[in-house]
Design a protein around this motif. Structure first.
Motif, PDB file in Angstrom:
ATOM      1  N   ALA A 179      -0.296  15.155   0.940  1.00 21.93           N
ATOM      2  CA  ALA A 179       0.082  13.761   1.182  1.00 21.93           C
ATOM      3  C   ALA A 179       1.118  13.289   0.166  1.00 21.93           C
ATOM      4  CB  ALA A 179      -1.163  12.877   1.115  1.00 21.93           C
ATOM      5  N   ILE A 180       0.916  13.642  -1.099  1.00 23.38           N
ATOM      6  CA  ILE A 180       1.848  13.219  -2.149  1.00 23.38           C
ATOM      7  C   ILE A 180       3.204  13.889  -1.948  1.00 23.38           C
ATOM      8  CG2 ILE A 180       2.312  13.283  -4.635  1.00 23.38           C
ATOM      9  CD1 ILE A 180      -0.799  13.108  -4.996  1.00 23.38           C
ATOM     10  N   ALA A 181       3.200  15.197  -1.627  1.00 20.89           N
ATOM     11  CA  ALA A 181       4.462  15.902  -1.384  1.00 20.89           C
ATOM     12  C   ALA A 181       5.200  15.302  -0.190  1.00 20.89           C
ATOM     13  CB  ALA A 181       4.190  17.392  -1.149  1.00 20.89           C
ATOM     14  N   SER A 182       4.460  14.970   0.871  1.00 24.20           N
ATOM     15  CA  SER A 182       5.073  14.361   2.057  1.00 24.20           C
ATOM     16  C   SER A 182       5.662  13.000   1.720  1.00 24.20           C
ATOM     17  CB  SER A 182       4.036  14.220   3.173  1.00 24.20           C
ATOM     18  OG  SER A 182       3.515  15.476   3.555  1.00 24.20           O
ATOM     19  N   TYR A 183       4.950  12.230   0.902  1.00 20.82           N
ATOM     20  CA  TYR A 183       5.446  10.914   0.493  1.00 20.82           C
ATOM     21  C   TYR A 183       6.766  11.055  -0.262  1.00 20.82           C
ATOM     22  CZ  TYR A 183       5.728   6.517  -2.079  1.00 20.82           C
ATOM     23  OH  TYR A 183       6.167   5.337  -2.616  1.00 20.82           O
ATOM     24  N   ASN A 196       0.137   9.796   8.113  1.00 21.37           N
ATOM     25  CA  ASN A 196      -1.076  10.511   8.547  1.00 21.37           C
ATOM     26  C   ASN A 196      -1.710  11.348   7.437  1.00 21.37           C
ATOM     27  OD1 ASN A 196      -0.965   9.384  11.093  1.00 21.37           O
ATOM     28  ND2 ASN A 196       0.227  11.067  11.970  1.00 21.37           N
ATOM     29  N   PRO A 197      -0.928  12.146   6.683  1.00 21.00           N
ATOM     30  CA  PRO A 197      -1.535  12.877   5.558  1.00 21.00           C
ATOM     31  C   PRO A 197      -2.178  11.956   4.526  1.00 21.00           C
ATOM     32  CG  PRO A 197       0.638  13.771   6.041  1.00 21.00           C
ATOM     33  CD  PRO A 197       0.488  12.531   6.870  1.00 21.00           C
ATOM     34  N   LEU A 198      -1.548  10.809   4.254  1.00 16.66           N
ATOM     35  CA  LEU A 198      -2.111   9.866   3.279  1.00 16.66           C
ATOM     36  C   LEU A 198      -3.435   9.287   3.777  1.00 16.66           C
ATOM     37  CD1 LEU A 198       1.166   7.995   2.232  1.00 16.66           C
ATOM     38  CD2 LEU A 198      -0.249   9.391   0.719  1.00 16.66           C
ATOM     39  N   LYS A 212      -4.142   5.875  -2.350  1.00 14.12           N
ATOM     40  CA  LYS A 212      -4.173   4.546  -1.717  1.00 14.12           C
ATOM     41  C   LYS A 212      -2.935   3.737  -2.098  1.00 14.12           C
ATOM     42  CE  LYS A 212      -9.231   4.067  -1.408  1.00 14.12           C
ATOM     43  NZ  LYS A 212     -10.407   3.310  -1.896  1.00 14.12           N
ATOM     44  N   VAL A 213      -2.530   3.860  -3.354  1.00 17.25           N
ATOM     45  CA  VAL A 213      -1.328   3.149  -3.801  1.00 17.25           C
ATOM     46  C   VAL A 213      -0.093   3.664  -3.068  1.00 17.25           C
ATOM     47  CG1 VAL A 213       0.222   2.784  -5.768  1.00 17.25           C
ATOM     48  CG2 VAL A 213      -2.240   2.513  -6.067  1.00 17.25           C
ATOM     49  N   LEU A 214       0.003   4.988  -2.910  1.00 18.67           N
ATOM     50  CA  LEU A 214       1.145   5.555  -2.186  1.00 18.67           C
ATOM     51  C   LEU A 214       1.175   5.074  -0.745  1.00 18.67           C
ATOM     52  CD1 LEU A 214       1.314   9.269  -3.445  1.00 18.67           C
ATOM     53  CD2 LEU A 214       2.486   7.246  -4.326  1.00 18.67           C
ATOM     54  N   LEU A 215       0.008   5.018  -0.106  1.00 17.54           N
ATOM     55  CA  LEU A 215      -0.050   4.514   1.263  1.00 17.54           C
ATOM     56  C   LEU A 215       0.383   3.051   1.312  1.00 17.54           C
ATOM     57  CD1 LEU A 215      -0.745   4.792   4.242  1.00 17.54           C
ATOM     58  CD2 LEU A 215      -3.147   4.342   3.685  1.00 17.54           C
ATOM     59  N   ALA A 216      -0.051   2.259   0.342  1.00 18.21           N
ATOM     60  CA  ALA A 216       0.338   0.845   0.295  1.00 18.21           C
ATOM     61  C   ALA A 216       1.853   0.694   0.156  1.00 18.21           C
ATOM     62  CB  ALA A 216      -0.372   0.152  -0.865  1.00 18.21           C
ATOM     63  N   LEU A 217       2.456   1.526  -0.704  1.00 21.81           N
ATOM     64  CA  LEU A 217       3.910   1.470  -0.891  1.00 21.81           C
ATOM     65  C   LEU A 217       4.649   1.860   0.384  1.00 21.81           C
ATOM     66  CD1 LEU A 217       4.117   3.045  -4.461  1.00 21.81           C
ATOM     67  CD2 LEU A 217       4.762   0.708  -3.855  1.00 21.81           C
ATOM     68  N   LYS A 218       4.121   2.865   1.081  1.00 23.97           N
ATOM     69  CA  LYS A 218       4.738   3.290   2.336  1.00 23.97           C
ATOM     70  C   LYS A 218       4.604   2.199   3.403  1.00 23.97           C
ATOM     71  CE  LYS A 218       6.560   5.760   5.549  1.00 23.97           C
ATOM     72  NZ  LYS A 218       8.033   5.824   5.616  1.00 23.97           N
ATOM     73  N   ALA A 249       1.039   0.178  -8.370  1.00 22.13           N
ATOM     74  CA  ALA A 249       0.775  -1.199  -7.939  1.00 22.13           C
ATOM     75  C   ALA A 249       1.873  -2.134  -8.442  1.00 22.13           C
ATOM     76  CB  ALA A 249      -0.589  -1.649  -8.443  1.00 22.13           C
ATOM     77  N   ALA A 250       2.315  -1.913  -9.683  1.00 20.19           N
ATOM     78  CA  ALA A 250       3.398  -2.730 -10.243  1.00 20.19           C
ATOM     79  C   ALA A 250       4.675  -2.584  -9.420  1.00 20.19           C
ATOM     80  CB  ALA A 250       3.657  -2.338 -11.699  1.00 20.19           C
ATOM     81  N   LYS A 251       4.928  -1.369  -8.939  1.00 20.99           N
ATOM     82  CA  LYS A 251       6.116  -1.119  -8.121  1.00 20.99           C
ATOM     83  C   LYS A 251       6.066  -1.935  -6.833  1.00 20.99           C
ATOM     84  CE  LYS A 251       8.791   2.702  -6.128  1.00 20.99           C
ATOM     85  NZ  LYS A 251       8.832   4.175  -5.942  1.00 20.99           N
ATOM     86  N   LEU A 252       4.888  -2.016  -6.218  1.00 17.10           N
ATOM     87  CA  LEU A 252       4.734  -2.799  -4.988  1.00 17.10           C
ATOM     88  C   LEU A 252       5.057  -4.268  -5.249  1.00 17.10           C
ATOM     89  CD1 LEU A 252       2.220  -2.535  -2.161  1.00 17.10           C
ATOM     90  CD2 LEU A 252       2.301  -4.712  -3.378  1.00 17.10           C
ATOM     91  N   TYR A 253       4.511  -4.831  -6.337  1.00 18.30           N
ATOM     92  CA  TYR A 253       4.761  -6.245  -6.635  1.00 18.30           C
ATOM     93  C   TYR A 253       6.214  -6.477  -7.041  1.00 18.30           C
ATOM     94  CZ  TYR A 253      -0.189  -7.269  -6.195  1.00 18.30           C
ATOM     95  OH  TYR A 253      -1.459  -7.432  -5.691  1.00 18.30           O
ATOM     96  N   GLN A 254       6.803  -5.507  -7.705  1.00 19.35           N
ATOM     97  CA  GLN A 254       8.220  -5.641  -8.070  1.00 19.35           C
ATOM     98  C   GLN A 254       9.080  -5.710  -6.812  1.00 19.35           C
ATOM     99  OE1 GLN A 254       9.762  -2.414 -10.419  1.00 19.35           O
ATOM    100  NE2 GLN A 254      11.838  -3.210 -10.432  1.00 19.35           N
ATOM    101  N   ARG A 255       8.771  -4.861  -5.832  1.00 21.83           N
ATOM    102  CA  ARG A 255       9.543  -4.843  -4.586  1.00 21.83           C
ATOM    103  C   ARG A 255       9.497  -6.188  -3.863  1.00 21.83           C
ATOM    104  NH1 ARG A 255       7.716   0.599  -1.382  1.00 21.83           N
ATOM    105  NH2 ARG A 255       8.876   2.168  -2.553  1.00 21.83           N
ATOM    106  N   LYS A 256       8.363  -6.858  -3.927  1.00 23.69           N
ATOM    107  CA  LYS A 256       8.245  -8.142  -3.220  1.00 23.69           C
ATOM    108  C   LYS A 256       8.706  -9.308  -4.082  1.00 23.69           C
ATOM    109  CE  LYS A 256       4.344 -10.209  -2.598  1.00 23.69           C
ATOM    110  NZ  LYS A 256       2.995 -10.618  -2.155  1.00 23.69           N
ATOM    111  N   GLY A 257       9.214  -9.006  -5.280  1.00 18.74           N
ATOM    112  CA  GLY A 257       9.766 -10.047  -6.135  1.00 18.74           C
ATOM    113  C   GLY A 257       8.764 -10.734  -7.028  1.00 18.74           C
ATOM    114  N   ALA A 258       7.522 -10.243  -7.052  1.00 19.33           N
ATOM    115  CA  ALA A 258       6.493 -10.839  -7.917  1.00 19.33           C
ATOM    116  C   ALA A 258       6.562 -10.174  -9.290  1.00 19.33           C
ATOM    117  CB  ALA A 258       5.114 -10.665  -7.287  1.00 19.33           C
TER     118      ALA A 258
END
Length: 468
Positions: A179-183, A196-198, A212-218, A249-258
């Motif tokens: 899953a990580i390699a596919s991501y 699907n792998p995630l 779970k974090v990788l899936l959230a980012l995807k 998780a920080a990366k996700l919030y950074q992407r949304k501007g938080a």
């Protein structure tokens, strides 16, 4: 040891499955950056994969000629395997034993090398090759090692995990690795769909918070922010989060501007490793973004009310980026970021110091262009030295690499030339600039008596020019 016996030992060594036979690092120039990343991974990860990281670190230490330090890393890897995987210790130790054999061989301790070769042989004696074993655990170890070694190895890592899963299709570790390699292969070299792998990895191992974090980012990238944020919130409810989880998780919030939430999570990670240069780098960059946002969104009438916020953001950005600089981490643009922040604060001596420090480094062509643009802007807008600005914009333009920075420098030189010509149609500096730009674009051939490769210094007016 006789020459024939030594050659026989070397033949056995090449049959071992380990970091010395996987060709993980290309060329000595990449070792500094590679070692920084591996050390960073050692701190960031749970014990689950630290043995793999210590094995890679041992390989790097050997490449640097520090074989005793390499043996210390291998001892740490072996200790972790015995403690965390006592039921599979022999299989999981094969890679470490292979690395031991190679290090001892290079130390000239051939008898010790032979001891580890024999240890591998005793485990592998039932296989077709006495020194190599077809094992999903070994495929998994190679795959995870390659995941640590940069994107060029991601495709091969994916193949390793797929091979491991052929023999053990329900192993949570193998599925997580795939899953990580596919991501990571989502955009390079071929489009992948890691969803699907995630999801499968999470079903089989619901405690794997990183997946779970990788899936959230995807999901966030696919505009399914709701499910992604729910996953992140679920992960963050855990009493203790691994550093890689907090960073994801920080990366996700950074992407949304938080940005404030992203900073909060990274500072939480920093509590456990206060000297980690990568964390200081990311936090410093987030504060720098806050500075730029405040400057862009704040008019002169509003600046007074936001001055305190701006000074706090600048102070935090400078603090964290200085920590990176002091750690001598191999991270680009640190000094030029500091220089620009000091320039914005009107501390020009400090700005000059950090610009020159950045110029003293070995930089890639792209990084050199960025630096010439920033320093040229500093000279043009802060120091009011148009001559020096022209020099650096030209030097940046000479670098044979297409980039947005190169286009910006071209536009600045054209603007400078036009302004000068509007004041004096025979301005020699402006005419030379236009000729340089046209020649660079291939729009016209220079006159026969002109220099084919113009030196940027020829465009700098005499000292008295500004006084005329």
């Amino acid at each position: 040891m006789s020459e024939s016996t030594r050659k026989a030992l070397e033949s056995c060594l090449w049959q071992l499955k380990c970091h010395f036979t996987w060709t993980l690092v290309d060329g000595g120039k990449s070792l500094d950056d590679f070692e920084d990343k591996v050390c960073d991974a050692t701190e960031f990860q749970n014990n689950e994969f630290k043995a793999t990281v210590f094995n890679i670190l041992a390989y790097i230490k050997h490449r640097r000629g520090h074989n005793k330090a390499a043996l210390e890393c291998l001892w740490q890897a072996e200790e972790l395997i015995q403690r965390e995987h006592s039921d599979q210790a022999e299989i999981r130790s094969l890679v470490t034993w292979g690395n031991y054999a190679w290090v001892y061989y290079h130390l000239g301790r051939f008898a010790d090398a032979q001891i580890y070769v024999d240890k591998v042989r005793r485990v592998c004696e039932k296989s077709h090759s006495p020194y190599s074993l077809e094992s999903p655990e070994l495929d998994f170890q190679e795959g995870w090692a390659r995941l640590q070694c940069g994107r060029k190895h991601n495709e091969r890592a994916k193949v390793c995990f797929e091979k491991a899963l052929e023999r053990n299709p329900k192993n949570p570790e193998f599925i997580s690795g795939l899953a990580i390699a596919s991501y990571r292969l989502e955009t390079w070299p071929l489009p992948q769909n890691p969803i699907n792998p995630l999801r499968r990895a999470i079903r089989l191992n619901p405690d794997n918070q990183y997946v779970k974090v990788l899936l959230a980012l995807k999901l966030q990238k696919m505009k399914e922010e709701g499910e992604g944020e729910s996953l992140i919130e679920e992960v963050l409810e855990e009493t203790s989060c691994a550093t890689d989880v907090l960073c994801g998780a920080a990366k996700l919030y950074q992407r949304k501007g938080a940005l404030d939430k992203a900073v909060e999570l990274l500072k939480k990670a920093l509590e456990g490793m206060p000297n980690n240069a990568y964390l200081h780098w990311h936090i410093g960059c987030l504060y720098r973004t806050k500075v730029l946002d405040l400057l862009q969104d704040t008019g002169k009438n509003e600046m007074y009310g936001k001055r305190e916020k701006l000074e706090e953001a600048m102070g935090q950005a400078v603090y964290h980026l200085k920590r990176v600089d002091e750690a001598n981490a191999n991270l680009s643009c640190v000094c030029s970021y500091l220089a620009c922040l000091y320039a914005q604060a009107g501390q020009y001596d400090k700005a000059e110091h950090y610009f020159q420090k950045e110029f003293s480094k070995e930089l890639s062509p792209g990084a050199k262009q960025v630096l010439h643009l920033r320093y040229g802007n500093f000279q043009l807008y802060e120091m009011k030295r148009e001559d020096k600005a022209i020099h650096h914009f030209i030097e940046g333009m000479k670098i044979d690499q297409k980039s947005k920075e190169k286009e910006k420098m071209k536009n600045k030189l054209q603007k400078i030339a036009c302004i000068r010509l509007s004041k004096n149609r025979t301005d020699s500096v402006a005419l030379h600039l236009l000729a340089f730009l046209q020649e660079l674009n291939g729009e016209m051939q220079p006159a026969e008596n002109s220099e084919r490769h113009l030196d940027s210094r020829s465009f700098i007016p005499p000292a008295s020019f500004a006084e005329e």
